[in-house]
Design a protein around this motif. Structure first.
Motif, PDB file in Angstrom:
ATOM      1  N   ASP A  92     -63.670  12.913 -28.227  1.00  0.00           N
ATOM      2  CA  ASP A  92     -64.464  14.093 -28.595  1.00  0.00           C
ATOM      3  C   ASP A  92     -64.739  14.019 -30.096  1.00  0.00           C
ATOM      4  N   TRP A  93     -65.562  13.023 -30.477  1.00  0.00           N
ATOM      5  CA  TRP A  93     -65.737  12.689 -31.886  1.00  0.00           C
ATOM      6  C   TRP A  93     -66.342  13.811 -32.716  1.00  0.00           C
ATOM      7  N   ARG A  94     -67.110  14.695 -32.090  1.00  0.00           N
ATOM      8  CA  ARG A  94     -67.744  15.774 -32.851  1.00  0.00           C
ATOM      9  C   ARG A  94     -66.716  16.754 -33.411  1.00  0.00           C
ATOM     10  N   LYS A  95     -65.525  16.810 -32.808  1.00  0.00           N
ATOM     11  CA  LYS A  95     -64.494  17.746 -33.245  1.00  0.00           C
ATOM     12  C   LYS A  95     -63.320  17.051 -33.931  1.00  0.00           C
ATOM     13  N   ALA A  96     -63.483  15.786 -34.261  1.00  0.00           N
ATOM     14  CA  ALA A  96     -62.394  15.031 -34.881  1.00  0.00           C
ATOM     15  C   ALA A  96     -62.041  15.612 -36.245  1.00  0.00           C
ATOM     16  N   ASP A  97     -60.746  15.614 -36.553  1.00  0.00           N
ATOM     17  CA  ASP A  97     -60.293  16.158 -37.841  1.00  0.00           C
ATOM     18  C   ASP A  97     -60.958  15.466 -39.025  1.00  0.00           C
ATOM     19  N   VAL A  98     -61.215  14.154 -38.898  1.00  0.00           N
ATOM     20  CA  VAL A  98     -61.802  13.444 -40.031  1.00  0.00           C
ATOM     21  C   VAL A  98     -63.179  13.986 -40.387  1.00  0.00           C
ATOM     22  N   ARG A  99     -63.869  14.558 -39.427  1.00  0.00           N
ATOM     23  CA  ARG A  99     -65.194  15.108 -39.727  1.00  0.00           C
ATOM     24  C   ARG A  99     -65.079  16.370 -40.583  1.00  0.00           C
ATOM     25  N   TYR A 100     -64.096  17.194 -40.302  1.00  0.00           N
ATOM     26  CA  TYR A 100     -63.849  18.354 -41.164  1.00  0.00           C
ATOM     27  C   TYR A 100     -63.371  17.906 -42.544  1.00  0.00           C
ATOM     28  N   GLU A 101     -62.533  16.876 -42.564  1.00  0.00           N
ATOM     29  CA  GLU A 101     -62.017  16.373 -43.832  1.00  0.00           C
ATOM     30  C   GLU A 101     -63.137  15.870 -44.727  1.00  0.00           C
ATOM     31  N   HIS A 102     -64.070  15.106 -44.166  1.00  0.00           N
ATOM     32  CA  HIS A 102     -65.109  14.529 -45.022  1.00  0.00           C
ATOM     33  C   HIS A 102     -66.029  15.617 -45.564  1.00  0.00           C
ATOM     34  N   GLU A 103     -66.197  16.704 -44.818  1.00  0.00           N
ATOM     35  CA  GLU A 103     -66.995  17.814 -45.335  1.00  0.00           C
ATOM     36  C   GLU A 103     -66.296  18.464 -46.532  1.00  0.00           C
ATOM     37  N   ARG A 104     -64.992  18.715 -46.411  1.00  0.00           N
ATOM     38  CA  ARG A 104     -64.249  19.323 -47.529  1.00  0.00           C
ATOM     39  C   ARG A 104     -64.283  18.430 -48.762  1.00  0.00           C
ATOM     40  N   HIS A 105     -64.067  17.131 -48.547  1.00  0.00           N
ATOM     41  CA  HIS A 105     -64.098  16.204 -49.687  1.00  0.00           C
ATOM     42  C   HIS A 105     -65.504  16.132 -50.288  1.00  0.00           C
ATOM     43  N   GLY A 106     -66.522  16.200 -49.456  1.00  0.00           N
ATOM     44  CA  GLY A 106     -67.894  16.178 -49.957  1.00  0.00           C
ATOM     45  C   GLY A 106     -68.177  17.364 -50.862  1.00  0.00           C
ATOM     46  N   CYS A 107     -67.644  18.534 -50.484  1.00  0.00           N
ATOM     47  CA  CYS A 107     -67.798  19.716 -51.343  1.00  0.00           C
ATOM     48  C   CYS A 107     -67.076  19.512 -52.668  1.00  0.00           C
ATOM     49  N   ASP A 108     -65.888  18.918 -52.615  1.00  0.00           N
ATOM     50  CA  ASP A 108     -65.153  18.641 -53.854  1.00  0.00           C
ATOM     51  C   ASP A 108     -65.950  17.720 -54.768  1.00  0.00           C
ATOM     52  N   ILE A 109     -66.537  16.689 -54.189  1.00  0.00           N
ATOM     53  CA  ILE A 109     -67.307  15.729 -54.983  1.00  0.00           C
ATOM     54  C   ILE A 109     -68.523  16.404 -55.605  1.00  0.00           C
ATOM     55  N   ALA A 110     -69.203  17.257 -54.840  1.00  0.00           N
ATOM     56  CA  ALA A 110     -70.352  17.986 -55.391  1.00  0.00           C
ATOM     57  C   ALA A 110     -69.928  18.837 -56.578  1.00  0.00           C
ATOM     58  N   ARG A 111     -68.775  19.495 -56.472  1.00  0.00           N
ATOM     59  CA  ARG A 111     -68.294  20.347 -57.570  1.00  0.00           C
ATOM     60  C   ARG A 111     -67.881  19.524 -58.789  1.00  0.00           C
ATOM     61  N   GLU A 112     -67.494  18.286 -58.564  1.00  0.00           N
ATOM     62  CA  GLU A 112     -67.113  17.409 -59.672  1.00  0.00           C
ATOM     63  C   GLU A 112     -68.329  16.797 -60.360  1.00  0.00           C
ATOM     64  N   VAL A 113     -69.327  16.426 -59.550  1.00  0.00           N
ATOM     65  CA  VAL A 113     -70.456  15.653 -60.057  1.00  0.00           C
ATOM     66  C   VAL A 113     -71.554  16.518 -60.666  1.00  0.00           C
ATOM     67  N   LEU A 114     -71.866  17.645 -60.041  1.00  0.00           N
ATOM     68  CA  LEU A 114     -73.069  18.383 -60.422  1.00  0.00           C
ATOM     69  C   LEU A 114     -72.962  19.153 -61.742  1.00  0.00           C
ATOM     70  N   PRO A 115     -71.882  19.906 -62.016  1.00  0.00           N
ATOM     71  CA  PRO A 115     -71.853  20.666 -63.276  1.00  0.00           C
ATOM     72  C   PRO A 115     -72.034  19.809 -64.530  1.00  0.00           C
ATOM     73  N   PRO A 116     -71.398  18.628 -64.641  1.00  0.00           N
ATOM     74  CA  PRO A 116     -71.629  17.823 -65.851  1.00  0.00           C
ATOM     75  C   PRO A 116     -73.075  17.357 -66.002  1.00  0.00           C
ATOM     76  N   LEU A 117     -73.834  17.383 -64.907  1.00  0.00           N
ATOM     77  CA  LEU A 117     -75.240  16.969 -64.965  1.00  0.00           C
ATOM     78  C   LEU A 117     -76.172  18.164 -65.184  1.00  0.00           C
ATOM     79  N   GLY A 118     -75.601  19.340 -65.412  1.00  0.00           N
ATOM     80  CA  GLY A 118     -76.408  20.493 -65.788  1.00  0.00           C
ATOM     81  C   GLY A 118     -76.724  21.475 -64.680  1.00  0.00           C
ATOM     82  N   TYR A 119     -76.137  21.307 -63.506  1.00  0.00           N
ATOM     83  CA  TYR A 119     -76.400  22.225 -62.395  1.00  0.00           C
ATOM     84  C   TYR A 119     -75.433  23.398 -62.474  1.00  0.00           C
TER      85      TYR A 119
END
Length: 214
Positions: A92-119
Motif C-alpha cells: 500500500d505504497w500510497r500510505k507508506a511512512d516514507v511518503r509522509y517523511e519526505h513531505e516533512r523533510h521537504g518542508c524543512d528544506i524549503a524553510r532552510e533554502v528560501l529565506p536566505p534567497l529573499g522569500y
C-alpha cells in the motif's frame, strides 16, 4: 470535479522553456537533494509541466506553483535510501511512512533554502502548505495545490518517467502505461493536465512500442 480552462493548452512534446532564469538560485541550492530518487530528472520535467499548467490557468499564483514543484520532492534526500524502494513502491505504497517523511523533510528544506534567497515567511508558508501532503493528503486546498499535484504526476507519462517508474514498481513499460491510463489519469485535477497526459502517453507508447512489447 476537474478544473476546466478556457485558455489554450500546450500538448506538444515537453521541453524546457528558457523564458526566464529567475529560479536558478533555488535550483543551485538543492543540487545535493536532486541526487536522490532521480530528482535531477523528475524535478526539471515536473517543473516544465507546471509552467505549462500555469499558462493554462493564469489565475494561479505562478511563482508559488513553480517554487513548490521545484522543492516538493527534495525531502527524499533525507529519507533512508534503502527504504525508498522497499517501502515507497510496494504494498500500500500510497500510505507508506516514507511518503509522509519526505513531505516533512521537504518542508524543512524549503524553510532552510528560501529565506536566505529573499522569500518572506508568508510566501514560504504558502509553499510548504502545498509540499506538506502533496503525496498523502486526499484533497487539494487551492488551485496552486492542484497544479503542483498534476505537474508531479505528469512527468510519469514521459519516456523518462515511464523508464524510471516502471523499474521502481517492478513493471514492464507496457504494464506501467496501462496503470497510468487506468489509475493516474483519473487522479488528475485539471482539464489541462488530462489533455497533456493523454497526448504525452500516446507519444510514449508509440516510441516505446508498448503494443509490440506487451
Amino acid at each position: 470535479m476537474t478544473v476546466q480552462t478556457t485558455h489554450p493548452v500546450d500538448i506538444s512534446p515537453i521541453h524546457a522553456d528558457e523564458r526566464d532564469r529567475d529560479l536558478d538560485p533555488i535550483w543551485r541550492a538543492i543540487v545535493a537533494e536532486s541526487r536522490t530518487r532521480a530528482n535531477d530528472i523528475h524535478l526539471p520535467i515536473s517543473f516544465a509541466f507546471a509552467e505549462r499548467l500555469c499558462d493554462a490557468y493564469p489565475d494561479a499564483d505562478a511563482l508559488v506553483v513553480r517554487v513548490a514543484i521545484l522543492l516538493h520532492d527534495t525531502g527524499w534526500a533525507r529519507v533512508d535510501e534503502s527504504r525508498i524502494l522497499s517501502e515507497g513502491f510496494t504494498g500500500d505504497w500510497r500510505k507508506a511512512d516514507v511518503r509522509y517523511e519526505h513531505e516533512r523533510h521537504g518542508c524543512d528544506i524549503a524553510r532552510e533554502v528560501l529565506p536566505p534567497l529573499g522569500y518572506d515567511e508568508g510566501f514560504v508558508t504558502r509553499v510548504t502548505d502545498i509540499i506538506d501532503g502533496h503525496d498523502t493528503r486526499p484533497e487539494s486546498h487551492s488551485l496552486e495545490d492542484s497544479l503542483v499535484r498534476d505537474a508531479d504526476r505528469l512527468w510519469r507519462f514521459t519516456p523518462a518517467g515511464i523508464a524510471l517508474a516502471s523499474g521502481w514498481f517492478g513493471l514492464t513499460p507496457a504494464e506501467y502505461c496501462r496503470r497510468l491510463r487506468s489509475e493516474i489519469v483519473p487522479e488528475l485535477l485539471t482539464e489541462a493536465a488530462v489533455q497533456m497526459a493523454e497526448a504525452e502517453l500516446a507519444r510514449s507508447e508509440v516510441l516505446l512500442k508498448t503494443e509490440q512489447l506487451s
